[in-house]
Design a protein around this motif. Structure first.
Motif, short mmCIF file in Angstrom:
data_model
loop_
_atom_site.label_atom_id
_atom_site.label_comp_id
_atom_site.label_asym_id
_atom_site.label_seq_id
_atom_site.Cartn_x
_atom_site.Cartn_y
_atom_site.Cartn_z
N LYS A 1 0.83 -1.22 0.00
CA LYS A 1 0.00 0.00 0.00
C LYS A 1 0.85 1.26 0.00
O LYS A 1 0.49 2.28 -0.54
N LEU A 2 2.00 1.17 0.67
CA LEU A 2 2.87 2.35 0.73
C LEU A 2 3.64 2.58 -0.57
O LEU A 2 4.24 3.63 -0.77
N SER A 3 3.65 1.59 -1.50
CA SER A 3 4.41 1.76 -2.75
C SER A 3 3.71 2.75 -3.68
O SER A 3 2.53 3.04 -3.52
N LEU A 4 4.44 3.26 -4.71
CA LEU A 4 3.88 4.26 -5.62
C LEU A 4 2.89 3.65 -6.60
O LEU A 4 1.94 4.30 -7.03
N ASN A 5 3.09 2.39 -6.99
CA ASN A 5 2.23 1.74 -7.96
C ASN A 5 1.02 1.06 -7.33
O ASN A 5 0.34 0.28 -7.98
N SER A 6 0.82 1.32 -6.06
CA SER A 6 -0.30 0.64 -5.39
C SER A 6 -1.62 1.25 -5.82
O SER A 6 -1.70 2.45 -6.09
N GLU A 7 -2.65 0.44 -5.89
CA GLU A 7 -3.99 0.88 -6.25
C GLU A 7 -4.92 0.70 -5.06
O GLU A 7 -4.70 -0.18 -4.20
N PRO A 8 -5.97 1.51 -5.03
CA PRO A 8 -6.92 1.34 -3.90
C PRO A 8 -7.60 -0.01 -3.97
O PRO A 8 -8.07 -0.42 -5.03
N HIS A 9 -7.57 -0.69 -2.83
CA HIS A 9 -8.14 -2.04 -2.77
C HIS A 9 -9.03 -2.14 -1.52
O HIS A 9 -8.64 -1.70 -0.44
N GLN A 10 -10.17 -2.66 -1.75
CA GLN A 10 -11.13 -2.81 -0.66
C GLN A 10 -11.32 -4.29 -0.37
O GLN A 10 -11.44 -5.09 -1.27
N ASP A 11 -11.36 -4.57 0.95
CA ASP A 11 -11.57 -5.96 1.38
C ASP A 11 -13.06 -6.28 1.33
O ASP A 11 -13.88 -5.56 1.93
N ALA A 12 -13.39 -7.32 0.56
CA ALA A 12 -14.82 -7.66 0.41
C ALA A 12 -15.39 -8.28 1.67
O ALA A 12 -16.59 -8.28 1.90
N GLY A 13 -14.49 -8.81 2.53
CA GLY A 13 -15.00 -9.49 3.73
C GLY A 13 -15.45 -8.52 4.81
O GLY A 13 -16.34 -8.84 5.59
N CYS A 14 -14.87 -7.31 4.90
CA CYS A 14 -15.22 -6.34 5.96
C CYS A 14 -16.32 -5.43 5.48
O CYS A 14 -16.27 -4.92 4.34
N ARG A 15 -17.27 -5.22 6.32
CA ARG A 15 -18.40 -4.33 6.02
C ARG A 15 -18.45 -3.21 7.05
O ARG A 15 -18.22 -3.44 8.23
N PRO A 16 -18.80 -2.02 6.59
CA PRO A 16 -18.90 -0.91 7.58
C PRO A 16 -20.13 -1.10 8.48
O PRO A 16 -21.16 -1.60 8.04
N THR A 17 -19.99 -0.70 9.72
CA THR A 17 -21.08 -0.83 10.69
C THR A 17 -22.13 0.24 10.44
O THR A 17 -21.81 1.44 10.37
N VAL A 18 -23.36 -0.18 10.24
CA VAL A 18 -24.48 0.75 9.98
C VAL A 18 -25.24 0.93 11.29
O VAL A 18 -25.82 -0.05 11.81
N PRO A 19 -25.23 2.11 11.88
CA PRO A 19 -25.98 2.29 13.16
C PRO A 19 -27.48 2.26 12.94
O PRO A 19 -28.00 2.76 11.93
N LYS A 20 -28.16 1.65 13.84
CA LYS A 20 -29.62 1.57 13.81
C LYS A 20 -30.19 2.30 15.03
O LYS A 20 -29.61 2.22 16.11
N PRO A 21 -31.31 2.99 14.83
CA PRO A 21 -31.89 3.73 15.98
C PRO A 21 -32.46 2.75 17.02
O PRO A 21 -32.96 1.69 16.69
N PHE A 22 -32.34 3.17 18.25
CA PHE A 22 -32.88 2.37 19.35
C PHE A 22 -34.40 2.47 19.39
O PHE A 22 -34.97 3.54 19.14
N HIS A 23 -35.03 1.39 19.68
CA HIS A 23 -36.50 1.36 19.82
C HIS A 23 -36.82 1.22 21.32
O HIS A 23 -36.77 0.12 21.88
N LEU A 24 -37.06 2.37 21.96
CA LEU A 24 -37.29 2.39 23.41
C LEU A 24 -38.78 2.50 23.72
O LEU A 24 -39.52 3.21 23.01
N LEU A 25 -39.21 1.80 24.73
CA LEU A 25 -40.61 1.89 25.17
C LEU A 25 -40.92 3.24 25.79
O LEU A 25 -42.07 3.69 25.78
N THR A 26 -39.88 3.89 26.35
CA THR A 26 -40.12 5.21 26.97
C THR A 26 -40.53 6.25 25.95
O THR A 26 -41.32 7.15 26.25
N GLU A 27 -39.99 6.13 24.70
CA GLU A 27 -40.38 7.09 23.67
C GLU A 27 -41.85 6.91 23.29
O GLU A 27 -42.58 7.89 23.09
N GLU A 28 -42.30 5.65 23.19
CA GLU A 28 -43.72 5.42 22.87
C GLU A 28 -44.62 5.96 23.98
O GLU A 28 -45.63 6.63 23.71
N ARG A 29 -44.23 5.69 25.25
CA ARG A 29 -45.06 6.22 26.34
C ARG A 29 -45.03 7.74 26.37
O ARG A 29 -46.04 8.39 26.68
#
Length: 357
Positions: A121-149
């Motif tokens: 990666k540090l070389s000059l001829n390196s190209e951007p490469h993405q690992d297919a095995g790793c996925r970015p974490t997608v945050p999900k909103p919390f579903h709280l009973l206090t908000e419904e009440r």
């Protein structure tokens, strides 16, 4: 009562026997001896005789009430069975095979690349490469009973405000009172008949009666006191004492008082106290002297005992331990540990979700 009567009869019979042994001539003549008689008590005529059961009788009754024990016959098939009948025979369990934990974090975590990939990666001829095995974490909103009440509470509060506003607007609208029914056809009420005037009458109070009686009594006492004082003011002359001889007192012929010196008891007590203090001081000095002599003699005896003990004392070595019975570890008889899955839900978090606002 019957027991007391029986005891009195026995005591009287024993007394009579003793008197016959001591005085046989009185028994022969029959004079001076009391013949015991059975007392006739009214309690014997009652329908229910007063009888208290003893502890032995009560224990016998309780033992009779207890049901008798009867053992069942033994089943002969128990001897030929293999744990199916009779005493339970526990089968030996298999040993626990431990398994490796499988966490989901191993799938989510980002594995660090090897150092060779980092150099590429540090070389000059390196190209951007993405690992297919790793996925970015997608945050999900919390579903709280206090908000419904909270949303339900807000909706309920807004409805209450609207209802209150509607009632206030309706209260601002003026409403006229209806006309009375006597405007077109007025009704004149009849004039009431005149009543007689109320005649006041004095109150018949017991306090007034008592007051009058007290005034009358005070007037009578005052009149009696004035009458007694008037009788005392009357002059009454004393009788003539001319025939009575005049008494002339005689002068006593006693010797004059001789003055003596005072003798206080405190002086005698002071002298006795001085002698007592001297005796106490002498006793204390004698006690201290005897105590010092006793301590010195005791110290000399202790030194002599220590010297003799050192001369007679022989040191003895400890005996060697016996190695005839070596220690052999045995297998434990405890049951194997059963693994359980961990519980990550804390109890205080579970309790907070059940609160109502």
């Amino acid at each position: 009562m019957q027991q007391s009567a029986a005891t009195s009869l026995m005591s009287s019979s024993t007394d009579s026997a003793v008197t016959i042994e001591k005085h046989p001539h009185k028994a022969a003549t029959g004079g001076g001896l009391t013949e015991p008689k059975m007392p006739h008590l009214q309690t014997a005529l009652r329908a229910r005789t007063p009888k208290i059961k003893s502890t032995e009788e009560l224990e016998k009754e309780e033992l009779e009430k207890i049901p008798k024990f009867k053992a069942r016959p033994i089943n002969k098939r128990i001897f030929s069975s293999r744990g199916d009948l009779g005493i339970f025979r526990n089968s030996k369990r298999q040993a626990t095979t431990p398994l490796e934990f499988h966490f989901a974090t191993e799938e989510r975590c980002y594995h660090s690349p090897p150092p060779l990939d980092l150099l590429e990666k540090l070389s000059l001829n390196s190209e951007p490469h993405q690992d297919a095995g790793c996925r970015p974490t997608v945050p999900k909103p919390f579903h709280l009973l206090t908000e419904e009440r909270g949303a339900e509470k807000e909706i309920k509060f807004m409805l209450e405000l609207q209802e209150q506003k509607r009632k206030e607007e309706e209260a601002r609208i003026p409403k006229a009172n209806p006309l009375p029914y006597t405007i077109e056809y007025p009704v004149i009420p009849q004039k009431p008949e005149p009543k007689e005037c109320t005649k006041p009458e004095p109150f018949q109070l017991e306090s007034l009666i008592r007051h009058e009686e007290e005034l009358q009594r005070m007037m009578e006492e005052r009149a009696r006191a004035e009458k007694e004082e008037a009788e005392k003011r009357k002059f009454r002359a004393q009788p003539n004492m001319s025939n009575v001889p005049v008494h002339i007192p005689q002068v006593p012929r006693m010797p004059l008082t001789e003055v003596q010196e005072f003798s206080f008891h405190a002086d005698a007590r002071a002298a006795e106290r001085l002698e007592f203090d001297k005796k106490i001081l002498e006793k204390q000095n004698l006690y201290m002297k005897l105590k010092e002599e006793y301590e010195a003699a005791k110290k000399v005896e202790e030194e002599k005992a220590i010297k003799t003990m050192r001369k007679e004392m022989i040191p003895h070595a400890r005996p060697l331990p016996s190695f005839n019975k070596p220690f052999v570890p045995e297998r434990s008889s405890k049951e194997l540990t059963e693994p359980k899955s961990p519980k990550f839900c804390l109890p205080h978090r579970r309790d907070t979700t059940s609160y109502q606002y």
